[in-house]
Motif scaffolding. Structure first.
Motif, mmCIF file in Angstrom:
data_model
loop_
_atom_site.group_PDB
_atom_site.id
_atom_site.type_symbol
_atom_site.label_atom_id
_atom_site.label_comp_id
_atom_site.label_asym_id
_atom_site.label_seq_id
_atom_site.Cartn_x
_atom_site.Cartn_y
_atom_site.Cartn_z
ATOM 1 N N ALA A 180 0.836 -1.194 0.000
ATOM 2 C CA ALA A 180 0.000 0.000 0.000
ATOM 3 C C ALA A 180 0.874 1.248 0.000
ATOM 4 N N ILE A 181 1.890 1.251 0.861
ATOM 5 C CA ILE A 181 2.772 2.404 1.010
ATOM 6 C C ILE A 181 4.081 1.947 1.648
ATOM 7 N N ALA A 182 5.171 2.586 1.271
ATOM 8 C CA ALA A 182 6.466 2.293 1.883
ATOM 9 C C ALA A 182 7.130 3.620 2.242
ATOM 10 N N PHE A 183 7.466 3.783 3.521
ATOM 11 C CA PHE A 183 8.122 5.001 3.977
ATOM 12 C C PHE A 183 9.602 4.731 4.239
ATOM 13 N N LEU A 184 10.469 5.440 3.524
ATOM 14 C CA LEU A 184 11.911 5.343 3.725
ATOM 15 C C LEU A 184 12.308 6.488 4.649
ATOM 16 N N PHE A 201 14.166 -0.180 -11.612
ATOM 17 C CA PHE A 201 13.607 -1.535 -11.564
ATOM 18 C C PHE A 201 12.125 -1.517 -11.195
ATOM 19 N N LEU A 202 11.652 -0.377 -10.707
ATOM 20 C CA LEU A 202 10.285 -0.299 -10.196
ATOM 21 C C LEU A 202 9.317 0.124 -11.294
ATOM 22 N N ASP A 203 8.150 -0.513 -11.316
ATOM 23 C CA ASP A 203 7.135 -0.041 -12.245
ATOM 24 C C ASP A 203 6.525 1.249 -11.685
ATOM 25 N N PRO A 204 5.868 2.057 -12.523
ATOM 26 C CA PRO A 204 5.353 3.362 -12.078
ATOM 27 C C PRO A 204 4.430 3.288 -10.860
ATOM 28 N N LYS A 205 3.587 2.242 -10.816
ATOM 29 C CA LYS A 205 2.659 2.122 -9.677
ATOM 30 C C LYS A 205 3.409 1.937 -8.370
ATOM 31 N N THR A 206 4.413 1.064 -8.385
ATOM 32 C CA THR A 206 5.191 0.819 -7.177
ATOM 33 C C THR A 206 5.989 2.065 -6.803
ATOM 34 N N PHE A 207 6.568 2.713 -7.793
ATOM 35 C CA PHE A 207 7.373 3.912 -7.549
ATOM 36 C C PHE A 207 6.556 4.982 -6.813
ATOM 37 N N GLN A 208 5.296 5.141 -7.188
ATOM 38 C CA GLN A 208 4.442 6.150 -6.562
ATOM 39 C C GLN A 208 4.143 5.838 -5.098
ATOM 40 N N LYS A 209 4.311 4.580 -4.706
ATOM 41 C CA LYS A 209 4.007 4.176 -3.329
ATOM 42 C C LYS A 209 5.191 4.363 -2.377
ATOM 43 N N VAL A 210 6.354 4.666 -2.926
ATOM 44 C CA VAL A 210 7.558 4.839 -2.108
ATOM 45 C C VAL A 210 7.718 6.308 -1.732
ATOM 46 N N LYS A 211 7.732 6.583 -0.428
ATOM 47 C CA LYS A 211 7.819 7.952 0.066
ATOM 48 C C LYS A 211 9.053 8.135 0.952
ATOM 49 N N PHE A 212 9.795 9.187 0.681
ATOM 50 C CA PHE A 212 10.949 9.536 1.508
ATOM 51 C C PHE A 212 10.492 10.457 2.636
ATOM 52 N N SER A 220 6.699 15.753 4.730
ATOM 53 C CA SER A 220 6.934 14.312 4.638
ATOM 54 C C SER A 220 6.609 13.623 5.957
ATOM 55 N N VAL A 221 6.909 14.295 7.080
ATOM 56 C CA VAL A 221 6.596 13.725 8.399
ATOM 57 C C VAL A 221 5.088 13.640 8.589
ATOM 58 N N GLU A 222 4.385 14.694 8.202
ATOM 59 C CA GLU A 222 2.921 14.711 8.355
ATOM 60 C C GLU A 222 2.269 13.646 7.488
ATOM 61 N N LEU A 223 2.825 13.421 6.286
ATOM 62 C CA LEU A 223 2.268 12.385 5.414
ATOM 63 C C LEU A 223 2.384 11.022 6.081
ATOM 64 N N MET A 224 3.542 10.715 6.651
ATOM 65 C CA MET A 224 3.734 9.423 7.307
ATOM 66 C C MET A 224 2.803 9.277 8.501
ATOM 67 N N LYS A 225 2.665 10.343 9.284
ATOM 68 C CA LYS A 225 1.824 10.268 10.486
ATOM 69 C C LYS A 225 0.338 10.194 10.144
ATOM 70 N N SER A 226 -0.019 10.558 8.912
ATOM 71 C CA SER A 226 -1.415 10.408 8.505
ATOM 72 C C SER A 226 -1.773 8.933 8.315
ATOM 73 N N TYR A 227 -0.737 8.083 8.198
ATOM 74 C CA TYR A 227 -0.944 6.643 8.034
ATOM 75 C C TYR A 227 -0.832 5.876 9.355
ATOM 76 N N PHE A 228 -0.229 6.507 10.371
ATOM 77 C CA PHE A 228 0.048 5.784 11.610
ATOM 78 C C PHE A 228 -0.339 6.588 12.847
#
Length: 277
Positions: A180-184, A201-212, A220-228
């Motif tokens: 669903a989402i990956a936070f680096l 190596f990542l397809d566009p759909k997967t690439f969009q799910k990776v967030k730094f 970026s911090v607020e985005l991660m905390k919106s998930y947790f």
């Protein structure tokens, strides 16, 4: 207001009918199945493959058949914890004891805690935990979230590019729409050079799910905390929970889960010369 709600309900029903028809079409295209292949190809499973290939039945069929061939030889459902436990001793990859705000399972990855050199075993460890987490998903939930902590990461602990490519191929081709989402979280600047290669190596759909996520970048911090929930989020990710990985306790949980896995997939396993499965 009533008219708008009625249109929305009509759209939903149309989408459901379209989805059902595509699932039936794909099931007919792949033909009769038996054993574990039949069990694997649930309606939810077929839907994920269709979504991964933009509802193109021919492309979805090809992708699914490749997965079934891979599963028949790699046998991911037969990997047991005692085979990969050594890989998990440092807690470099494990299933978290909490869910995200959507009720999804969470995998925590700490690449800086790398403790082995066998890429083959590292991949088996990852595949084992993917299989474990997917069987443990709540009913109606098909995806999981990843939290990746870069504390201690360096090029010396990173996997070779060839191995990174093999890993992403397995994730994308044989576990479609599971992420669903990956936070680096807070990767060092040197990681950017590694990422510039891996992202191809990542397809566009997967690439969009990776967030730094960077601690000094508020958005970026607020985005991660919106998930947790902040109470569940470990301190190494900016939350309030202490991250304490106990290998012995986790091993007990995985051994119990192995019994559930064996029960789910049935008894296709054959005993070896010592009577073990």
């Amino acid at each position: 207001m009533f008219h708008r709600r009625n249109n929305s309900q009509h759209d939903q029903e149309s989408n459901e009918l379209y989805t059902e028809s595509k699932i039936k079409e794909l099931r007919a295209a792949i033909g009769p199945l038996s054993g574990r292949s039949l069990k694997y190809c649930s309606d939810d499973c077929l839907k994920r493959y269709l979504e991964a290939r933009n509802w193109n039945v021919d492309k979805s069929k090809k992708m699914l058949e490749e997965t079934l061939r891979w599963r028949s030889t790699y046998k991911p459902e037969q990997i047991r914890w005692d085979e990969v436990a050594m890989e998990g001793e440092t807690g470099k990859l494990y299933k978290a004891g909490f869910h995200d705000r959507q009720g999804r399972r969470v995998l925590i990855l700490r690449p800086g805690m790398q403790n082995t050199s066998s890429v083959e075993n590292q991949i088996r460890h990852l595949v084992y935990l993917l299989e474990n987490a997917t069987l443990d998903l709540p009913k109606g939930q098909e995806q999981m979230a990843w939290l990746i902590d870069f504390t201690g990461w360096s090029f010396s602990t990173s996997v070779p590019i060839k191995s990174a490519r093999e890993t992403t191929n397995i994730l994308q081709n044989h576990y479609p729409e599971r992420l669903a989402i990956a936070f680096l979280y807070n990767p060092p600047r040197i990681f950017e050079a590694f990422w510039k290669i891996v992202k191809y190596f990542l397809d566009p759909k997967t690439f969009q799910k990776v967030k730094f996520v960077y601690p000094k970048n508020k958005d970026s911090v607020e985005l991660m905390k919106s998930y947790f929930d902040e109470e569940n989020l470990p301190t190494v990710f900016g939350g309030k929970a202490m991250l304490n990985y106990n290998h012995e306790e986790f091993s007990k949980l995985m051994s119990q889960d192995d019994l559930k896995t064996a029960a789910f997939w049935g008894s296709d396993d054959k005993p070896d010369g010592n009577g073990h499965i």
